[in-house]
Enzyme design. Sequence first.
Site, PDB file in Angstrom:
ATOM      1  N   LYS A 106       0.839  -1.208   0.000  1.00 41.38           N
ATOM      2  CA  LYS A 106       0.000   0.000   0.000  1.00 41.38           C
ATOM      3  C   LYS A 106       0.879   1.266   0.000  1.00 41.38           C
ATOM      4  O   LYS A 106       0.663   2.171  -0.797  1.00 41.38           O
ATOM      5  CB  LYS A 106      -0.956  -0.010   1.206  1.00 41.38           C
ATOM      6  CG  LYS A 106      -1.925  -1.201   1.179  1.00 41.38           C
ATOM      7  CD  LYS A 106      -2.893  -1.189   2.334  1.00 41.38           C
ATOM      8  CE  LYS A 106      -2.257  -1.399   3.691  1.00 41.38           C
ATOM      9  NZ  LYS A 106      -1.549  -2.705   3.839  1.00 41.38           N
ATOM     10  N   THR A 107       1.862   1.294   0.914  1.00 41.08           N
ATOM     11  CA  THR A 107       2.752   2.454   0.979  1.00 41.08           C
ATOM     12  C   THR A 107       3.535   2.587  -0.325  1.00 41.08           C
ATOM     13  O   THR A 107       3.685   3.686  -0.872  1.00 41.08           O
ATOM     14  CB  THR A 107       3.746   2.288   2.154  1.00 41.08           C
ATOM     15  OG1 THR A 107       3.008   1.913   3.314  1.00 41.08           O
ATOM     16  CG2 THR A 107       4.511   3.556   2.430  1.00 41.08           C
ATOM     17  N   ASP A 134      -1.310   6.379   6.572  1.00 42.43           N
ATOM     18  CA  ASP A 134      -1.419   4.954   6.830  1.00 42.43           C
ATOM     19  C   ASP A 134      -2.335   4.714   8.036  1.00 42.43           C
ATOM     20  O   ASP A 134      -2.510   5.609   8.864  1.00 42.43           O
ATOM     21  CB  ASP A 134      -0.009   4.398   7.117  1.00 42.43           C
ATOM     22  CG  ASP A 134       0.078   2.909   6.843  1.00 42.43           C
ATOM     23  OD1 ASP A 134      -0.902   2.334   6.332  1.00 42.43           O
ATOM     24  OD2 ASP A 134       1.127   2.315   7.140  1.00 42.43           O
ATOM     25  N   THR A 177      -5.880  -1.573   6.990  1.00 42.55           N
ATOM     26  CA  THR A 177      -5.986  -3.028   7.025  1.00 42.55           C
ATOM     27  C   THR A 177      -7.411  -3.408   7.416  1.00 42.55           C
ATOM     28  O   THR A 177      -7.777  -4.568   7.377  1.00 42.55           O
ATOM     29  CB  THR A 177      -5.019  -3.599   8.085  1.00 42.55           C
ATOM     30  OG1 THR A 177      -5.216  -2.863   9.296  1.00 42.55           O
ATOM     31  CG2 THR A 177      -3.572  -3.465   7.647  1.00 42.55           C
ATOM     32  N   ARG A 192       6.499  -8.240   1.428  1.00 41.80           N
ATOM     33  CA  ARG A 192       7.394  -7.912   2.542  1.00 41.80           C
ATOM     34  C   ARG A 192       7.996  -9.175   3.146  1.00 41.80           C
ATOM     35  O   ARG A 192       9.177  -9.205   3.499  1.00 41.80           O
ATOM     36  CB  ARG A 192       6.651  -7.120   3.631  1.00 41.80           C
ATOM     37  CG  ARG A 192       7.581  -6.743   4.775  1.00 41.80           C
ATOM     38  CD  ARG A 192       6.892  -5.953   5.860  1.00 41.80           C
ATOM     39  NE  ARG A 192       6.586  -4.611   5.417  1.00 41.80           N
ATOM     40  CZ  ARG A 192       5.473  -3.967   5.740  1.00 41.80           C
ATOM     41  NH1 ARG A 192       4.570  -4.544   6.500  1.00 41.80           N
ATOM     42  NH2 ARG A 192       5.253  -2.744   5.301  1.00 41.80           N
TER      43      ARG A 192
HETATM   44  P1  ADP Z   1       2.116  -2.004   3.177  1.00 42.75           P
HETATM   45  O1  ADP Z   1       2.171  -0.505   3.115  1.00 42.75           O
HETATM   46  O2  ADP Z   1       0.911  -2.565   2.487  1.00 42.75           O
HETATM   47  O3  ADP Z   1       2.275  -2.566   4.557  1.00 42.75           O
HETATM   48  P2  ADP Z   1       4.638  -1.825   1.762  1.00 42.75           P
HETATM   49  O4  ADP Z   1       4.266  -0.901   0.657  1.00 42.75           O
HETATM   50  O5  ADP Z   1       5.444  -1.257   2.878  1.00 42.75           O
HETATM   51  O6  ADP Z   1       3.355  -2.580   2.332  1.00 42.75           O
HETATM   52  O7  ADP Z   1       5.414  -3.060   1.065  1.00 42.75           O
HETATM   53  C1  ADP Z   1       6.358  -3.862   1.751  1.00 42.75           C
HETATM   54  C2  ADP Z   1       7.557  -4.157   0.873  1.00 42.75           C
HETATM   55  O8  ADP Z   1       7.167  -5.105  -0.122  1.00 42.75           O
HETATM   56  C3  ADP Z   1       8.073  -2.935   0.088  1.00 42.75           C
HETATM   57  O9  ADP Z   1       9.171  -2.369   0.700  1.00 42.75           O
HETATM   58  C4  ADP Z   1       8.433  -3.456  -1.271  1.00 42.75           C
HETATM   59  O10 ADP Z   1       9.816  -3.696  -1.332  1.00 42.75           O
HETATM   60  C5  ADP Z   1       7.710  -4.767  -1.391  1.00 42.75           C
HETATM   61  N1  ADP Z   1       6.609  -4.702  -2.356  1.00 42.75           N
HETATM   62  C6  ADP Z   1       5.317  -4.405  -2.079  1.00 42.75           C
HETATM   63  N2  ADP Z   1       4.545  -4.497  -3.163  1.00 42.75           N
HETATM   64  C7  ADP Z   1       5.345  -4.887  -4.166  1.00 42.75           C
HETATM   65  C8  ADP Z   1       5.126  -5.173  -5.556  1.00 42.75           C
HETATM   66  N3  ADP Z   1       3.892  -5.100  -6.084  1.00 42.75           N
HETATM   67  N4  ADP Z   1       6.176  -5.534  -6.310  1.00 42.75           N
HETATM   68  C9  ADP Z   1       7.400  -5.640  -5.753  1.00 42.75           C
HETATM   69  N5  ADP Z   1       7.683  -5.390  -4.456  1.00 42.75           N
HETATM   70  C10 ADP Z   1       6.677  -5.027  -3.666  1.00 42.75           C
END
Ligand code: ADP
Length: 359
Positions: A76-77, A121, A170, A229
């Site tokens: 998401k981030t 977030d 979430t 992640r």
């Molecule tokens: P969330 O905000 O949903 O908790 P993040 O955006 O922090 O998740 O993603 C976690 C890690 O996973 C990121 O640092 C990135 O390296 C990896 N990641 C997430 N989505 C992808 C994607 N679609 N393709 C490649 N790597 C991804």
Amino acid sequence: MGKEKIPAPEKTRSLLHAEKALAEDDADRSLRPQRLAEFLGQDAMKENLAVFISAAKERGESLDHLFLIGPPGLGKTTLAQVVARELGVDFKVTSAPALDKPKDLAGILTAVTEKTVFFIDEIHRLKPALEEMLYIAMEDYELDWIIGQGPSARTIRIPIPPFTMVGATTKAGNVSSPLISRFGITCRFSFYEPKDMEAIIRRSAGILKAPITIDASRRLAASSRGTPRVANRLIRRMRDFAQARRTPAITLDVVEEGLNRLEIDRLGLEKYDREILAIIIERYRGGPVGAETLAISLGETVDTLEDYYEPYLIQSGLLQRTPRGRMATPRAYQHLNLPQNAASQTSGGGTHEDQRVLI
Ligand code: ADP
């Protein structure tokens, strides 16, 4: 709303907090996709977004507000950052728990520049007073601000440039409907398909200069809970195991041994996931058991249980959420190699929480 002077944006606690959160994530930063083309998987969502982004750019307008829903670690981030980069605009980030007072939010909103992507977030944790401030900002691009106190207090409206709010959660069910209705675009993340996980693993391995064999990446993809992640974390550990063995690449052997040592099984479950299922089966005869009771038994918060552990257990067909509580599925018994007691599946009356009260 707020009574204090609007603080200088650079000094707001929330921004500092968010920057710290990003800094802590530094190890992960090199792996974060920068552009939409590098953001692997979630194809339908990505294709739609690409259309909305190019249409907004063509019109010279800010992108409509974006609501991102999905379990932690799915991107998401990352996606919010990618959207800002694709639009060629500023990116600001914070999280709802870091926004304590109206001035924390006002400090950021008054600092947004034209078309800025502003990411919040855990938006389900935003305080009601701040939510109200956000509605107005999102809808009218104005900030309501109270000056003075008591009878002489008056509200002024401060215009802010059109911007794009990106809210991530979430727990979509915990976000108020007035707030949801302000978002023009909703993206629902699902756990990544094995083929997308493999592609993510190969990309990350390339960036980390850790060669990996095809069968090893396939095995790792199956054990990464459909979550980028987790995949990135596991690759780093596998690289360590390969190095310890003096093997030039991450091979299937290395992965098998590594996962074994980390107690991660074929479905990607960790020790703690298995413990959750074992407690439901052994202590609550397979359920149903209420989330709170279960969380207490595990020494965990309901939020962590619901946000982090349950989605993948449900997706894997091991856990069921019913109106009366959580239940282990027949697949969970099989996976843990535990005998299925017929009585546990036919619990007629109340939940085991009820029984605990009566005893
Ligand atoms: P969330 O905000 O949903 O908790 P993040 O955006 O922090 O998740 O993603 C976690 C890690 O996973 C990121 O640092 C990135 O390296 C990896 N990641 C997430 N989505 C992808 C994607 N679609 N393709 C490649 N790597 C991804």
